[in-house]
Write a protein that holds these residues in place. Structure first.
Motif, PDB file in Angstrom:
ATOM      1  N   THR A  76       0.183  13.407  -5.371  1.00 56.38           N
ATOM      2  CA  THR A  76       0.968  12.333  -4.769  1.00 56.38           C
ATOM      3  C   THR A  76       0.934  11.119  -5.690  1.00 56.38           C
ATOM      4  OG1 THR A  76       0.431  13.080  -2.538  1.00 56.38           O
ATOM      5  CG2 THR A  76       1.217  10.812  -2.763  1.00 56.38           C
ATOM      6  N   VAL A  77       2.107  10.538  -5.925  1.00 54.05           N
ATOM      7  CA  VAL A  77       2.191   9.297  -6.692  1.00 54.05           C
ATOM      8  C   VAL A  77       2.575   8.195  -5.723  1.00 54.05           C
ATOM      9  CG1 VAL A  77       3.464   8.054  -8.479  1.00 54.05           C
ATOM     10  CG2 VAL A  77       2.773  10.406  -8.868  1.00 54.05           C
ATOM     11  N   SER A  78       1.810   7.102  -5.755  1.00 58.91           N
ATOM     12  CA  SER A  78       2.050   5.967  -4.874  1.00 58.91           C
ATOM     13  C   SER A  78       2.086   4.680  -5.670  1.00 58.91           C
ATOM     14  CB  SER A  78       0.943   5.861  -3.825  1.00 58.91           C
ATOM     15  OG  SER A  78       0.833   7.052  -3.089  1.00 58.91           O
ATOM     16  N   SER A  79       2.895   3.754  -5.189  1.00 60.04           N
ATOM     17  CA  SER A  79       2.935   2.410  -5.742  1.00 60.04           C
ATOM     18  C   SER A  79       1.911   1.577  -4.980  1.00 60.04           C
ATOM     19  CB  SER A  79       4.338   1.837  -5.562  1.00 60.04           C
ATOM     20  OG  SER A  79       4.372   0.490  -5.911  1.00 60.04           O
ATOM     21  N   VAL A  80       1.076   0.848  -5.708  1.00 63.25           N
ATOM     22  CA  VAL A  80       0.011   0.062  -5.092  1.00 63.25           C
ATOM     23  C   VAL A  80       0.209  -1.409  -5.431  1.00 63.25           C
ATOM     24  CG1 VAL A  80      -2.475  -0.301  -4.938  1.00 63.25           C
ATOM     25  CG2 VAL A  80      -1.589   1.996  -5.338  1.00 63.25           C
ATOM     26  N   GLY A  81       0.143  -2.251  -4.430  1.00 60.75           N
ATOM     27  CA  GLY A  81       0.252  -3.694  -4.648  1.00 60.75           C
ATOM     28  C   GLY A  81      -0.761  -4.437  -3.805  1.00 60.75           C
ATOM     29  N   VAL A  82      -1.117  -5.626  -4.270  1.00 62.80           N
ATOM     30  CA  VAL A  82      -2.077  -6.461  -3.552  1.00 62.80           C
ATOM     31  C   VAL A  82      -1.406  -7.771  -3.175  1.00 62.80           C
ATOM     32  CG1 VAL A  82      -4.282  -7.681  -3.675  1.00 62.80           C
ATOM     33  CG2 VAL A  82      -4.032  -5.469  -4.791  1.00 62.80           C
ATOM     34  N   ASP A  83      -1.509  -8.148  -1.911  1.00 64.21           N
ATOM     35  CA  ASP A  83      -0.981  -9.419  -1.440  1.00 64.21           C
ATOM     36  C   ASP A  83      -1.862 -10.539  -1.973  1.00 64.21           C
ATOM     37  OD1 ASP A  83       0.190 -11.508  -0.127  1.00 64.21           O
ATOM     38  OD2 ASP A  83      -0.456 -10.896   1.877  1.00 64.21           O
ATOM     39  N   VAL A  84      -1.289 -11.410  -2.760  1.00 67.24           N
ATOM     40  CA  VAL A  84      -2.077 -12.483  -3.382  1.00 67.24           C
ATOM     41  C   VAL A  84      -1.973 -13.803  -2.627  1.00 67.24           C
ATOM     42  CG1 VAL A  84      -2.031 -11.473  -5.684  1.00 67.24           C
ATOM     43  CG2 VAL A  84      -0.206 -13.025  -4.992  1.00 67.24           C
ATOM     44  N   SER A  85      -1.397 -13.775  -1.442  1.00 61.75           N
ATOM     45  CA  SER A  85      -1.225 -15.009  -0.669  1.00 61.75           C
ATOM     46  C   SER A  85      -2.475 -15.393   0.116  1.00 61.75           C
ATOM     47  CB  SER A  85      -0.035 -14.870   0.282  1.00 61.75           C
ATOM     48  OG  SER A  85      -0.314 -13.888   1.264  1.00 61.75           O
ATOM     49  N   GLY A  86      -3.568 -14.681  -0.114  1.00 70.04           N
ATOM     50  CA  GLY A  86      -4.803 -15.055   0.554  1.00 70.04           C
ATOM     51  C   GLY A  86      -5.441 -13.938   1.348  1.00 70.04           C
ATOM     52  N   SER A  87      -4.664 -12.966   1.806  1.00 69.13           N
ATOM     53  CA  SER A  87      -5.236 -11.907   2.626  1.00 69.13           C
ATOM     54  C   SER A  87      -5.812 -10.763   1.790  1.00 69.13           C
ATOM     55  CB  SER A  87      -4.184 -11.339   3.583  1.00 69.13           C
ATOM     56  OG  SER A  87      -3.215 -10.599   2.872  1.00 69.13           O
ATOM     57  N   ASP A  88      -5.411 -10.650   0.541  1.00 72.05           N
ATOM     58  CA  ASP A  88      -5.845  -9.564  -0.348  1.00 72.05           C
ATOM     59  C   ASP A  88      -5.550  -8.183   0.225  1.00 72.05           C
ATOM     60  OD1 ASP A  88      -6.765 -11.295  -2.318  1.00 72.05           O
ATOM     61  OD2 ASP A  88      -8.776 -11.378  -1.472  1.00 72.05           O
ATOM     62  N   GLU A  89      -4.542  -8.096   1.084  1.00 68.14           N
ATOM     63  CA  GLU A  89      -4.148  -6.830   1.682  1.00 68.14           C
ATOM     64  C   GLU A  89      -3.593  -5.896   0.605  1.00 68.14           C
ATOM     65  OE1 GLU A  89      -0.761  -5.080   4.722  1.00 68.14           O
ATOM     66  OE2 GLU A  89      -1.128  -7.225   4.644  1.00 68.14           O
ATOM     67  N   VAL A  90      -4.039  -4.629   0.612  1.00 69.31           N
ATOM     68  CA  VAL A  90      -3.553  -3.628  -0.321  1.00 69.31           C
ATOM     69  C   VAL A  90      -2.417  -2.859   0.353  1.00 69.31           C
ATOM     70  CG1 VAL A  90      -4.156  -1.565  -1.639  1.00 69.31           C
ATOM     71  CG2 VAL A  90      -5.820  -3.419  -1.398  1.00 69.31           C
ATOM     72  N   ARG A  91      -1.261  -2.836  -0.325  1.00 71.74           N
ATOM     73  CA  ARG A  91      -0.097  -2.107   0.190  1.00 71.74           C
ATOM     74  C   ARG A  91       0.120  -0.866  -0.672  1.00 71.74           C
ATOM     75  NH1 ARG A  91       1.423  -7.159  -0.558  1.00 71.74           N
ATOM     76  NH2 ARG A  91       2.795  -6.592  -2.283  1.00 71.74           N
ATOM     77  N   VAL A  92       0.243   0.303  -0.021  1.00 68.85           N
ATOM     78  CA  VAL A  92       0.472   1.556  -0.716  1.00 68.85           C
ATOM     79  C   VAL A  92       1.774   2.156  -0.213  1.00 68.85           C
ATOM     80  CG1 VAL A  92      -0.444   3.853  -1.198  1.00 68.85           C
ATOM     81  CG2 VAL A  92      -2.019   1.934  -0.924  1.00 68.85           C
ATOM     82  N   ARG A  93       2.692   2.458  -1.150  1.00 66.44           N
ATOM     83  CA  ARG A  93       3.983   3.052  -0.802  1.00 66.44           C
ATOM     84  C   ARG A  93       4.131   4.355  -1.588  1.00 66.44           C
ATOM     85  NH1 ARG A  93       8.674   1.091  -3.533  1.00 66.44           N
ATOM     86  NH2 ARG A  93      10.114   2.786  -3.277  1.00 66.44           N
ATOM     87  N   GLU A  94       4.300   5.466  -0.876  1.00 65.22           N
ATOM     88  CA  GLU A  94       4.414   6.761  -1.529  1.00 65.22           C
ATOM     89  C   GLU A  94       5.733   6.878  -2.280  1.00 65.22           C
ATOM     90  OE1 GLU A  94       4.915  11.264  -0.096  1.00 65.22           O
ATOM     91  OE2 GLU A  94       3.086  10.299   0.642  1.00 65.22           O
ATOM     92  N   VAL A  95       5.655   7.306  -3.540  1.00 67.47           N
ATOM     93  CA  VAL A  95       6.842   7.530  -4.365  1.00 67.47           C
ATOM     94  C   VAL A  95       7.269   8.987  -4.289  1.00 67.47           C
ATOM     95  CG1 VAL A  95       7.752   7.450  -6.722  1.00 67.47           C
ATOM     96  CG2 VAL A  95       6.249   5.623  -5.901  1.00 67.47           C
ATOM     97  N   GLY A  96       6.277   9.900  -4.265  1.00 68.45           N
ATOM     98  CA  GLY A  96       6.590  11.330  -4.159  1.00 68.45           C
ATOM     99  C   GLY A  96       5.347  12.169  -4.046  1.00 68.45           C
ATOM    100  N   THR A  97       5.522  13.385  -3.490  1.00 68.31           N
ATOM    101  CA  THR A  97       4.450  14.354  -3.331  1.00 68.31           C
ATOM    102  C   THR A  97       4.978  15.726  -3.726  1.00 68.31           C
ATOM    103  OG1 THR A  97       3.392  13.153  -1.529  1.00 68.31           O
ATOM    104  CG2 THR A  97       2.884  15.473  -1.680  1.00 68.31           C
ATOM    105  N   ARG A  98       4.106  16.518  -4.320  1.00 71.43           N
ATOM    106  CA  ARG A  98       4.512  17.870  -4.730  1.00 71.43           C
ATOM    107  C   ARG A  98       3.343  18.838  -4.528  1.00 71.43           C
ATOM    108  NH1 ARG A  98       7.903  20.194  -9.153  1.00 71.43           N
ATOM    109  NH2 ARG A  98       6.901  22.138  -9.735  1.00 71.43           N
ATOM    110  N   LYS A  99       3.652  20.015  -3.996  1.00 72.68           N
ATOM    111  CA  LYS A  99       2.668  21.104  -3.944  1.00 72.68           C
ATOM    112  C   LYS A  99       2.602  21.692  -5.342  1.00 72.68           C
ATOM    113  CE  LYS A  99       2.130  22.024   0.686  1.00 72.68           C
ATOM    114  NZ  LYS A  99       0.896  21.439   1.073  1.00 72.68           N
ATOM    115  N   CYS A 100       1.408  21.986  -5.804  1.00 76.08           N
ATOM    116  CA  CYS A 100       1.236  22.484  -7.174  1.00 76.08           C
ATOM    117  C   CYS A 100       1.171  23.991  -7.259  1.00 76.08           C
ATOM    118  CB  CYS A 100      -0.016  21.864  -7.781  1.00 76.08           C
ATOM    119  SG  CYS A 100       0.067  20.076  -7.952  1.00 76.08           S
ATOM    120  N   ARG A 101       0.965  24.656  -6.195  1.00 77.71           N
ATOM    121  CA  ARG A 101       0.841  26.125  -6.213  1.00 77.71           C
ATOM    122  C   ARG A 101       2.185  26.777  -6.154  1.00 77.71           C
ATOM    123  NH1 ARG A 101      -4.207  28.114  -2.758  1.00 77.71           N
ATOM    124  NH2 ARG A 101      -5.746  26.763  -3.679  1.00 77.71           N
TER     125      ARG A 101
END
Length: 101
Positions: A76-101
């Motif tokens: 799974t590839v995800s975009s990760v961002g951090v809210d810098v307005s004081g809460s330091d909340e981590v936001r994760v948004r999935e870009v895509g997922t793939r089964k490898c088998r």
């Protein structure tokens, strides 16, 4: 970006570096990408570009299998961002997922 691989044994590893996944925080800027080319590739990776996302995920399946020396179940590839307005909340948004088998 965060590239998470799940092995057949259920372990979760970073598909870019082979390390254990630290889901509680995004990777440091200095360690986010193996090279500048990876950084450029991921900066242009978009959810809407399904061909590029699928090719990236397929490559990461092979890369993760090399690190873990076992079969990779999925990536799974995800975009990760951090809210810098004081809460330091981590936001994760999935870009895509793939089964490898």
């Amino acid at each position: 970006m965060l590239a998470t691989a799940t092995t057949a044994g259920g372990d979760r590893i970073d598909a870019l570096h082979g390390d254990s996944v630290a889901a509680d925080r995004p990777p440091s800027d200095a360690r986010s990408y193996p090279t500048a080319r990876w950084r450029k590739h991921f900066s242009r990776l978009s959810v809407d570009d399904t061909a590029r996302v699928d090719a990236t995920l397929a490559h990461l399946c092979d890369r993760a299998a090399g690190f873990s020396r076992t079969e990779t179940e999925s990536v799974t590839v995800s975009s990760v961002g951090v809210d810098v307005s004081g809460s330091d909340e981590v936001r994760v948004r999935e870009v895509g997922t793939r089964k490898c088998r």
